[in-house]
Design a protein around this motif. Structure first.
Motif, PDB file in Angstrom:
ATOM      1  N   VAL A  26       0.837  -1.205   0.000  1.00 21.38           N
ATOM      2  CA  VAL A  26       0.000   0.000   0.000  1.00 21.38           C
ATOM      3  C   VAL A  26       0.866   1.246   0.000  1.00 21.38           C
ATOM      4  CG1 VAL A  26      -1.730   1.297   1.304  1.00 21.38           C
ATOM      5  CG2 VAL A  26      -1.901  -1.202   1.152  1.00 21.38           C
ATOM      6  N   ARG A  29       2.138   2.155  -3.306  1.00 22.63           N
ATOM      7  CA  ARG A  29       1.121   2.557  -4.280  1.00 22.63           C
ATOM      8  C   ARG A  29       0.446   3.876  -3.942  1.00 22.63           C
ATOM      9  NH1 ARG A  29      -1.338  -0.750  -8.041  1.00 22.63           N
ATOM     10  NH2 ARG A  29      -0.019  -2.516  -8.579  1.00 22.63           N
ATOM     11  N   VAL A  30       0.269   4.164  -2.661  1.00 19.49           N
ATOM     12  CA  VAL A  30      -0.458   5.394  -2.304  1.00 19.49           C
ATOM     13  C   VAL A  30       0.377   6.377  -1.501  1.00 19.49           C
ATOM     14  CG1 VAL A  30      -2.615   4.091  -2.324  1.00 19.49           C
ATOM     15  CG2 VAL A  30      -1.485   4.532  -0.144  1.00 19.49           C
ATOM     16  N   ASP A 169      -3.808  -3.774  -7.133  1.00 13.85           N
ATOM     17  CA  ASP A 169      -5.034  -3.013  -6.901  1.00 13.85           C
ATOM     18  C   ASP A 169      -5.830  -3.561  -5.725  1.00 13.85           C
ATOM     19  OD1 ASP A 169      -4.382  -1.434  -9.057  1.00 13.85           O
ATOM     20  OD2 ASP A 169      -5.726  -2.452 -10.466  1.00 13.85           O
ATOM     21  N   VAL A 172      -4.758  -2.020  -2.485  1.00 11.33           N
ATOM     22  CA  VAL A 172      -5.300  -0.670  -2.304  1.00 11.33           C
ATOM     23  C   VAL A 172      -6.771  -0.727  -1.910  1.00 11.33           C
ATOM     24  CG1 VAL A 172      -5.738   1.549  -3.424  1.00 11.33           C
ATOM     25  CG2 VAL A 172      -3.606   0.309  -3.889  1.00 11.33           C
ATOM     26  N   TRP A 175      -6.964  -1.446   1.677  1.00  7.87           N
ATOM     27  CA  TRP A 175      -6.614  -0.246   2.429  1.00  7.87           C
ATOM     28  C   TRP A 175      -7.804   0.711   2.500  1.00  7.87           C
ATOM     29  CZ3 TRP A 175      -4.033   1.927   5.993  1.00  7.87           C
ATOM     30  CH2 TRP A 175      -3.920   3.315   6.070  1.00  7.87           C
ATOM     31  N   GLU A 176      -8.490   0.888   1.399  1.00 10.11           N
ATOM     32  CA  GLU A 176      -9.666   1.764   1.391  1.00 10.11           C
ATOM     33  C   GLU A 176     -10.743   1.235   2.338  1.00 10.11           C
ATOM     34  OE1 GLU A 176     -10.494   1.665  -2.750  1.00 10.11           O
ATOM     35  OE2 GLU A 176      -9.082   3.288  -3.256  1.00 10.11           O
TER      36      GLU A 176
END
Length: 223
Positions: A26, A29-30, A169, A172, A175-176
């Motif tokens: 994560v 990626r973010v 993906d 992520v 994580w969201e």
């Protein structure tokens, strides 16, 4: 500015290790800013009559975290690299990193001076740092296990407890989901029951850990 989180772990916890693989994905990626912090399963699950882990010359997880504490003074990158190396050795390769001789080997393989182990154990303030992290999670956030993520707003989320850790993906999206759960601080539990096939998969994935560990599982019921 990247969102900052505290990720509490015990290097002897297989679930925290799986979550650490996911949270690094994560981060890549973010753009998370991860602060690696400690929590002691030995202390939270201490049996009556047993010495506290800081009262022993060497404790399985506690003493390893003292090494991490010394490296953390250097940088978060250093403790990240150390935790990654210890996790790979213990949970994937089945090497008993709670054995000081093995831990020195892992330190050298990760590019650290093996004498870091002795320096950490000789410095009583490393134990104080581990205890401060542990006590903060328990006292301020009601922590009872790991992985536990503490957000910048002061809310804490236990988990995710997941195997295998998602990548790409999917990482992520998870994580969201965790961030969304943080919007409901009184959502105390939401979980899938483990089916027989799930238990078989977990046992297979954790086989190196089960072979390498030198203790029996003691788990205090979560509040």
């Amino acid at each position: 500015m990247a969102e900052q989180i505290d990720f509490h772990f015990d290097p002897m916890c297989p679930w925290a290790y799986q979550a650490s693989l996911w949270i690094r994905e994560v981060r890549d990626r973010v753009g998370l800013d991860i602060r690696w912090r400690f929590f002691s399963l030995e202390e939270i699950n201490l049996e009556p009559g047993r010495k506290h882990p800081w009262e022993r010359p060497w404790s399985y997880g506690w003493s390893q975290m003292r090494i991490g504490a010394l490296l953390r003074r250097e940088s978060q990158e250093a403790i990240d690299r150390w935790y990654q190396a210890v996790g790979q050795a213990f949970f994937v390769e089945g090497r008993p990193t709670h054995d000081p001789a093995v831990h020195r080997q892992v330190l050298a393989e990760a590019g650290f001076d093996p004498s870091v182990l002795d320096a950490a154990i000789d410095d009583p303030t490393t134990s104080e740092e581990v205890r401060a992290d542990h006590d903060e999670l328990v006292g301020r956030h009601g922590g009872f296990g790991v992985p536990t993520i503490v957000f910048a707003d002061g809310n804490a989320v236990f988990g995710p407890v997941i195997l295998p850790p998602p990548t790409g993906d999917a990482a992520v999206r998870l994580w969201e989901l965790v961030v969304a759960a943080n919007e409901f601080p009184t959502l105390y539990e939401l979980r899938h029951p483990k089916r027989p096939e799930d238990l078989r998969a977990i046992a297979g994935a954790f086989a190196p850990y089960l072979q390498a560990r030198a203790w029996r599982t003691v788990e205090r019921p979560a509040p």
